[in-house]
Scaffold this active site. Structure first.
Site, PDB file in Angstrom:
ATOM      1  N   LYS A 201      -0.540  51.019  23.922  1.00  0.00           N
ATOM      2  CA  LYS A 201      -0.353  49.568  23.928  1.00  0.00           C
ATOM      3  C   LYS A 201       0.243  49.153  25.263  1.00  0.00           C
ATOM      4  O   LYS A 201       1.030  49.885  25.860  1.00  0.00           O
ATOM      5  CB  LYS A 201       0.579  49.150  22.790  1.00  0.00           C
ATOM      6  CG  LYS A 201       0.646  47.658  22.521  1.00  0.00           C
ATOM      7  CD  LYS A 201       1.480  47.379  21.275  1.00  0.00           C
ATOM      8  CE  LYS A 201       1.406  45.914  20.874  1.00  0.00           C
ATOM      9  NZ  LYS A 201       2.252  45.630  19.674  1.00  0.00           N
ATOM     10  N   HIS A 220      12.247  45.666  14.252  1.00  0.00           N
ATOM     11  CA  HIS A 220      11.325  46.450  13.440  1.00  0.00           C
ATOM     12  C   HIS A 220      11.548  47.932  13.707  1.00  0.00           C
ATOM     13  O   HIS A 220      12.148  48.317  14.710  1.00  0.00           O
ATOM     14  CB  HIS A 220       9.871  46.098  13.779  1.00  0.00           C
ATOM     15  CG  HIS A 220       9.475  46.500  15.163  1.00  0.00           C
ATOM     16  ND1 HIS A 220       9.903  45.827  16.296  1.00  0.00           N
ATOM     17  CD2 HIS A 220       8.696  47.527  15.628  1.00  0.00           C
ATOM     18  CE1 HIS A 220       9.418  46.414  17.364  1.00  0.00           C
ATOM     19  NE2 HIS A 220       8.676  47.452  17.006  1.00  0.00           N
ATOM     20  N   ASP A 222       9.052  51.452  13.982  1.00  0.00           N
ATOM     21  CA  ASP A 222       7.636  51.765  14.188  1.00  0.00           C
ATOM     22  C   ASP A 222       7.090  52.498  12.966  1.00  0.00           C
ATOM     23  O   ASP A 222       7.722  53.426  12.459  1.00  0.00           O
ATOM     24  CB  ASP A 222       7.461  52.618  15.441  1.00  0.00           C
ATOM     25  CG  ASP A 222       7.783  51.842  16.712  1.00  0.00           C
ATOM     26  OD1 ASP A 222       7.797  50.596  16.681  1.00  0.00           O
ATOM     27  OD2 ASP A 222       8.030  52.495  17.752  1.00  0.00           O
ATOM     28  N   HIS A 276      14.589  48.399  16.429  1.00  0.00           N
ATOM     29  CA  HIS A 276      14.654  47.904  17.793  1.00  0.00           C
ATOM     30  C   HIS A 276      13.948  46.560  17.914  1.00  0.00           C
ATOM     31  O   HIS A 276      13.230  46.124  17.011  1.00  0.00           O
ATOM     32  CB  HIS A 276      14.050  48.925  18.774  1.00  0.00           C
ATOM     33  CG  HIS A 276      12.639  49.335  18.458  1.00  0.00           C
ATOM     34  ND1 HIS A 276      12.297  50.131  17.384  1.00  0.00           N
ATOM     35  CD2 HIS A 276      11.466  49.050  19.086  1.00  0.00           C
ATOM     36  CE1 HIS A 276      10.990  50.330  17.355  1.00  0.00           C
ATOM     37  NE2 HIS A 276      10.464  49.665  18.380  1.00  0.00           N
TER      38      HIS A 276
END
Length: 336
Positions: A201, A220, A222, A276
């Site tokens: 990404k 959130h 991962d 994070h």
């Protein structure tokens, strides 16, 4: 590939006032929640050339769920070339970037996209991105890889080779830290050769007129197993620990490693997935290049059998849910 992408990048270039859909509630704003004490804790930095690198990774994965690695063996010129082609892609005219637009209606997540597209009731985030698979070859659709700028494919393929090696080393050390064989974690996630899927990404966070009111990415964890990230020198990544948000300091030449949901679950909670978020700057563009390590789609999300033996109960029970189903539920904010 899809319809027109309304991008934050374009919005930022012509913005008068900050649109209200980007403004976070008071309790979510970065200035109000970031730790400002006299001596904030520092994210661990692990020198992979030292004998204690494995034990330090294990300790960081238990305490933080995130650490930085130096002397990791990824050449600086390989990283620089990856960053060059990412920067140059976002410098292209909008109509050129538009050729790779995501198509949310198709259910596919690869391609060029922006939070401006999203029609949910959530506050929008101040970022655009480009997202596509880089490994294994069977998972790669080069239709999502830009033809421009020059060298995009070569840069991503070179970086991918180093990511396959580095993520394999990290998985081995974290596996050993659980008392398992070095290859146990990769074997569980991959189920054989080429079972692990690496997704690249590129996050683009343009300057924002009121950065204290927005987030580049909301808090959130991962959903994958592991994330390895390199960023430019504009700060913005923050990690939560003990109820406080801490800045991840820029360490020249370092790569940032995040523990994801799948490692937390496989470890039965011995390792923690890093909560994070990303903040943005008023004057500078921040960019980051995370590589997400995904298990195979049919992987059953559960603790490793050897870590729930005897009197140790499983802390996680997803009723034989596959990683594919887990991903769908998390992306769509459905109960797991």
């Amino acid at each position: 590939m899809a319809g027109v992408v309304q991008s934050v990048q374009a919005l930022a270039s012509s913005l008068g006032a900050l649109p209200p859909e980007f403004v976070r509630p008071e309790h979510e704003r970065p200035r109000a929640t970031t730790f400002r004490g006299a001596s904030p804790l520092q994210i661990p930095v692990v020198d992979m050339s030292l004998p204690d690198a494995g034990s330090r990774m294990v300790e960081a994965a238990r305490e933080w769920g995130i650490f930085q690695v130096v002397n990791h063996g990824v050449p600086a010129d390989t990283v620089a070339e990856l960053q060059r082609v990412g920067r140059e892609f976002f410098a292209l005219p909008q109509e050129e970037k538009q050729r790779y637009a995501m198509d949310p209606a198709s259910g596919k997540t690869e391609g060029y996209g922006s939070s401006v597209q999203r029609s949910t009731g959530d506050r929008k985030i101040w970022s655009d991105n480009l997202f596509h698979a880089i490994s294994p070859p069977a998972a790669v659709n080069h239709g999502f890889w830009p033809d421009k700028p020059r060298g995009y494919r070569e840069a991503n393929e070179a970086y991918c080779g180093h990511m396959r090696r580095l993520t394999g080393e990290v998985l081995e050390r974290l596996s050993a830290g659980l008392g398992l064989e070095k290859g146990a974690m990769a074997e569980a996630f991959a189920g054989g050769d080429d079972g692990l899927v690496l997704m690249q990404k590129v996050n683009f966070y343009p300057p924002c007129p009121q950065p204290e009111l927005v987030l580049g990415f909301a808090p959130h964890t991962d959903l994958c197993a592991l994330t390895v990230l390199v960023a430019n020198d504009v700060p913005g990544l923050q990690v939560s620990k003990d109820g406080h948000w801490y800045d991840v300091e820029h360490v020249p030449g370092a790569l940032i490693v995040n523990v994801g949901d799948q490692i937390e679950i496989l470890s039965n909670g011995r390792y923690r997935a890093a909560l994070h978020r990303a903040t943005v700057s008023k004057e500078k563009t921040r960019m980051s290049w995370p590589v997400f390590v995904h298990p195979r789609r049919e992987y059953i999300v559960a603790p490793h059998p050897r870590l729930v033996a005897g009197e140790i109960p499983a802390k996680y029970d997803y009723k034989a849910k596959t990683f594919e189903d887990y991903t769908y539920c998390k992306i769509n904010k459905l109960p797991q």
